[in-house]
Design an enzyme around this catalytic site. Structure first.
Site, PDB file in Angstrom:
ATOM      1  CD  GLU A 287     -13.519 131.375  74.267  1.00 29.15           C
ATOM      2  OE1 GLU A 287     -14.573 131.560  73.654  1.00 29.15           O
ATOM      3  OE2 GLU A 287     -12.925 130.287  74.311  1.00 29.15           O
ATOM      4  CG  ASP A 361     -15.083 124.870  75.070  1.00 27.06           C
ATOM      5  OD1 ASP A 361     -16.304 124.883  75.288  1.00 27.06           O
ATOM      6  OD2 ASP A 361     -14.553 125.452  74.117  1.00 27.06           O
ATOM      7  CD  GLU A 389     -16.661 124.373  69.663  1.00 33.78           C
ATOM      8  OE1 GLU A 389     -17.625 124.662  70.400  1.00 33.78           O
ATOM      9  OE2 GLU A 389     -15.594 125.016  69.662  1.00 33.78           O
TER      10      GLU A 389
HETATM   11  C1  GCV Z   1     -19.409 131.151  71.595  1.00 33.90           C
HETATM   12  C2  GCV Z   1     -15.682 127.657  72.785  1.00 33.90           C
HETATM   13  C3  GCV Z   1     -16.097 127.772  71.350  1.00 33.90           C
HETATM   14  C4  GCV Z   1     -16.497 129.204  71.022  1.00 33.90           C
HETATM   15  C5  GCV Z   1     -17.606 129.629  71.983  1.00 33.90           C
HETATM   16  C6  GCV Z   1     -17.075 129.491  73.408  1.00 33.90           C
HETATM   17  C7  GCV Z   1     -18.141 129.839  74.435  1.00 33.90           C
HETATM   18  O1  GCV Z   1     -14.493 128.333  73.005  1.00 33.90           O
HETATM   19  O2  GCV Z   1     -15.083 127.335  70.515  1.00 33.90           O
HETATM   20  O3  GCV Z   1     -16.940 129.238  69.695  1.00 33.90           O
HETATM   21  O4  GCV Z   1     -18.032 130.939  71.740  1.00 33.90           O
HETATM   22  O5  GCV Z   1     -16.679 128.166  73.624  1.00 33.90           O
HETATM   23  O6  GCV Z   1     -18.778 128.921  74.914  1.00 33.90           O
HETATM   24  O7  GCV Z   1     -18.315 131.000  74.739  1.00 33.90           O
END
Ligand code: GCV
Length: 698
Positions: A287, A361, A389
């Site tokens: 990411e 995720d 989340e």
């Molecule tokens: C910390 C998901 C979440 C992100 C998070 C990522 C991760 O994509 O939406 O906010 O980033 O996981 O675990 O690195």
């Protein structure tokens, strides 16, 4: 004198909000509820001296109600206990014994272990035992943690915001650290120590280089000083490109000697400030984060470089396997395995690979990650998400114990039947000395720490299952409820019933039968199964459900992405056939026609609708159950929970209606007889916009 009184007063307000709350009960105490005033104070004797032993005694004085016997705290090797010939072989450094014993001729309740922190854990176990109705006169507990590193991951940013945080701003006031050590830091440490949590990563895995600068190392050191006597180590998330940003090097290539020297010097600097620093957590090439792949090096090259820097100090590296790339056309669910499986055996001894419970995720339900059991030479750390989340943020009641239990008990079959994820993670399956489990924290500056009373249970469940991954989530729910709401059996039964059905309800109303990743973009709040216009294919919900007129679901069998082949053959075989795939994971692995016959005799479409309806109905039922304990739970926590359940009911219905409106627009099918039509048309649901939803950078 006046100043001193004032200081004491302030401390009492901060630390002991518990003892004189302005309002009935704001949830600040968590599971550390003080003994009811007026009960006889127990007689506590400490043999030996240390800050940790003193803290253990303090906890007992505060929270233990009358004890049938005087309590003695001592390390197991203390000469005063020699006559008892305690059997300590299985205790390790952190295990405890709590039992009756005659010490110096006095019948006593002994709390002991090989180290001071083991005694501290024993003291908390004794308090827990009393609050959960154990007869202390006959107590006989021996317990040692099965997993070595039991770590909370804070996704806290240096500006005070928390990524995916729904409980207010970060607990850490970076600005006033290191000078001001907010008493809440101590209370936070107490709450964690009570569960056996022994590590805290204090900054977001999407890390800023500044967290490795001298001022922030000093801030981390201040937190470490607070946590140390509670048996908790501090860890830092490290940004891989820090040698460039902070060291002004031209590269962060892990094989570059200058880069290696930079990290070594940085580690030495950190250890000078924090002698027991735990080590680094790293999100690399994921990411948008930098990583070794930027230099055509492997994740092992990157991890090993950092591992070499912390190894002389006894530190470790937790290297995340959460990777997927838009440049890789393969099924996102396969990418972590594809990248990490070939690296088995290539990581240094002090590296753990940290793997999320599922391959996408933290969805409300995911099959276990195929990497578990697939890297026998590498310690695998399980990463769970405590913050919700994808399960309704702070407001929805969703007890995650069953989710955690489901993954821990999942059988990888890597070494025959019974090769559970728990055994991979605790190191026993392959005989690893290092073992670890991480939970993404749900803690912030809200008075109740986690945004709601019931969210506290998720933090609690993580800690208890980290200590013993074989515990049942229902037993954990019960003991949490007893420590949180007291011992009225009607209240406890109601609370446990609500908790145990709550996670499945969220699965039902957000994504039943193995559907996943259907949420709104960015903030991840609310439904968005129609979203199809985002730049990267795997950002779009339509990528995950692949619904069309003919059917729905992601074909991960041989005719599709063949992700099933990443599992051990006996597991893969079951998952390759929709008839032997658990229906709860059906559409994760199969694309099926809408009229596919389910075990119930209903068509797939009818079954989906039934699940959505069941999800909403379960929330209504939780509301009714909660009404039934009105007056038996303190008004403040009761009212907040009742209001949150109203929000949850409204949002569950929204998820159901929006999802059904969308599915019908794709399949053209009518709703089964008796099912209510969505309240609005699809265009209405699509038009909803939430630019200020919490937990997401705006
Ligand atoms: C910390 C998901 C979440 C992100 C998070 C990522 C991760 O994509 O939406 O906010 O980033 O996981 O675990 O690195």
């Amino acid at each position: 004198m006046k100043k001193r009184l004032l200081t004491i007063g302030v401390c009492m307000i901060a630390l002991g909000a518990a003892s004189a709350p302005a309002l009935a009960n704001d949830g600040y105490d968590l599971w550390l509820t003080p003994a009811v005033a007026g009960t006889a104070a127990p007689d506590i004797r400490v043999i030996g001296q240390s800050e940790t032993l003193t803290l253990a005694a303090g906890e007992l004085r505060r929270d233990l109600a009358a004890s049938p016997l005087p309590v003695v705290l001592a390390r197991a090797d203390d000469p005063a206990l020699a006559a008892l010939r305690l059997s300590t072989a299985t205790l390790g450094e952190e295990g405890y014994i709590v039992r009756t014993a005659t010490i110096d001729g006095r019948p006593s309740l002994l709390v002991t272990g090989k180290t001071d922190r083991a005694v501290l854990y024993g003291a908390f176990a004794l308090i827990r035992a009393q609050k959960t109705g154990v007869d202390l006169a006959a107590i006989n507990l021996t317990s040692a943690p099965k997993i070595g590193l039991r770590v909370l991951n804070h996704w806290d940013n240096l500006d005070g915001s928390v990524e995916r945080g729904y409980a207010g701003q970060s607990l850490w006031d970076w600005w006033t650290l290191p000078d001001f050590k907010d008493p809440r830091y101590t209370d936070y440490a107490r709450a964690n120590a009570a569960l056996g949590i022994n590590g805290i990563v204090i900054n977001n895995v999407n890390a800023k280089p500044e967290s490795l600068t001298a001022p922030y190392i000093a801030k981390a050191a201040a937190l470490a000083d607070v946590f140390r006597p509670w048996g908790i180590k501090v860890y830092l998330s490290a940004r891989f490109s820090a040698p460039i940003e902070l060291g002004h090097l031209k590269t962060a290539d892990p094989l570059d000697p200058e880069v290696q020297a930079w990290w070594k010097a940085k580690a030495d600097e950190i250890y000078r400030a924090i002698p027991d620093f735990g080590g680094f957590l790293v999100k690399a090439n994921s990411e948008g984060q930098p990583g070794p792949r930027d230099y055509h090096r492997s994740h092992a090259d990157g991890a090993n470089m950092l591992a070499a820097a912390v190894a002389p100090h006894g530190g470790i590296v937790m290297w995340r396997a959460f990777v997927y790339a838009e440049t890789d056309p393969d099924d996102r669910a396969k990418q972590a395995y594809t990248e990490f499986h070939p690296l088995d055996g290539k990581f240094a001894d002090n590296v753990l690979v940290q793997v999320k419970n599922g391959a996408i995720d933290f969805q409300p339900r995911e099959p276990f990650h195929p990497l578990f059991g697939a890297m026998p030479k590498t310690p695998m750390m399980l990463e769970l998400q405590i913050t919700k989340e994808y399960l309704g943020f702070a407001t929805h009641l969703a007890y995650l114990g069953p989710l955690f239990e489901e993954v821990l008990k999942a059988d990888t079959r890597a070494k025959g039947t019974g090769s559970t994820v728990a055994k991979v993670v605790d190191g026993s399956l392959y005989g690893h000395k290092l073992s670890g489990i991480a939970g993404v924290a749900n803690v912030g500056r809200d008075r109740d720490w986690s945004g709601s009373t019931f969210n506290q249970a998720n933090w609690y469940a993580f800690g208890r299952l980290a200590w013993d991954p074989t515990l049942s989530s229902e037993a954990v729910a019960r003991e949490w409820a007893q420590q949180t709401f007291g011992n009225d059996p009607r209240v406890i039964d109601t609370v446990v019933r609500m908790m145990m059905q709550s996670r499945e309800a969220v699965v039902d109303y957000t994504g039943p039968l193995g559907l996943a990743h259907l949420m709104g973009t960015g903030h991840h709040y609310g439904p968005g199964p129609w979203i199809s216009d985002l730049a990267r294919p795997e950002w779009n919900p339509v990528y995950y459900h692949k619904a069309d007129k003919a059917g729905v679901g992601f074909d991960r069998t041989k005719t599709g992405s063949n992700a099933v082949a990443q599992y051990e053959p006996p597991v893969a075989k079951l998952l390759a056939d929709p008839r032997t795939t658990p229906e709860s994971e059906l559409l994760w692995f199969h694309h099926l026609p809408w009229d596919w016959k389910m075990k119930s005799g209903r068509t797939l479409w009818e079954e989906m609708v039934a699940h959505y309806d069941r999800g909403v109905a379960t929330v209504a039922q939780m509301q009714a159950e909660w009404q039934g304990v009105k007056g038996s739970v303190d008004p403040e926590r009761w009212q907040k929970t009742a209001t949150y359940l109203e929000i949850q009911h409204r949002e569950a219905k929204w998820w159901r209606d929006a999802s059904l409106a969308y599915w019908m627009s794709v399949n053209g099918l009518p709703l089964p007889a008796g099912a209510a039509a969505p309240e609005h048309d699809l265009a209405w649901y699509k038009a909803q916009d939430f630019p200020m939803a919490p937990g997401h950078p705006h």
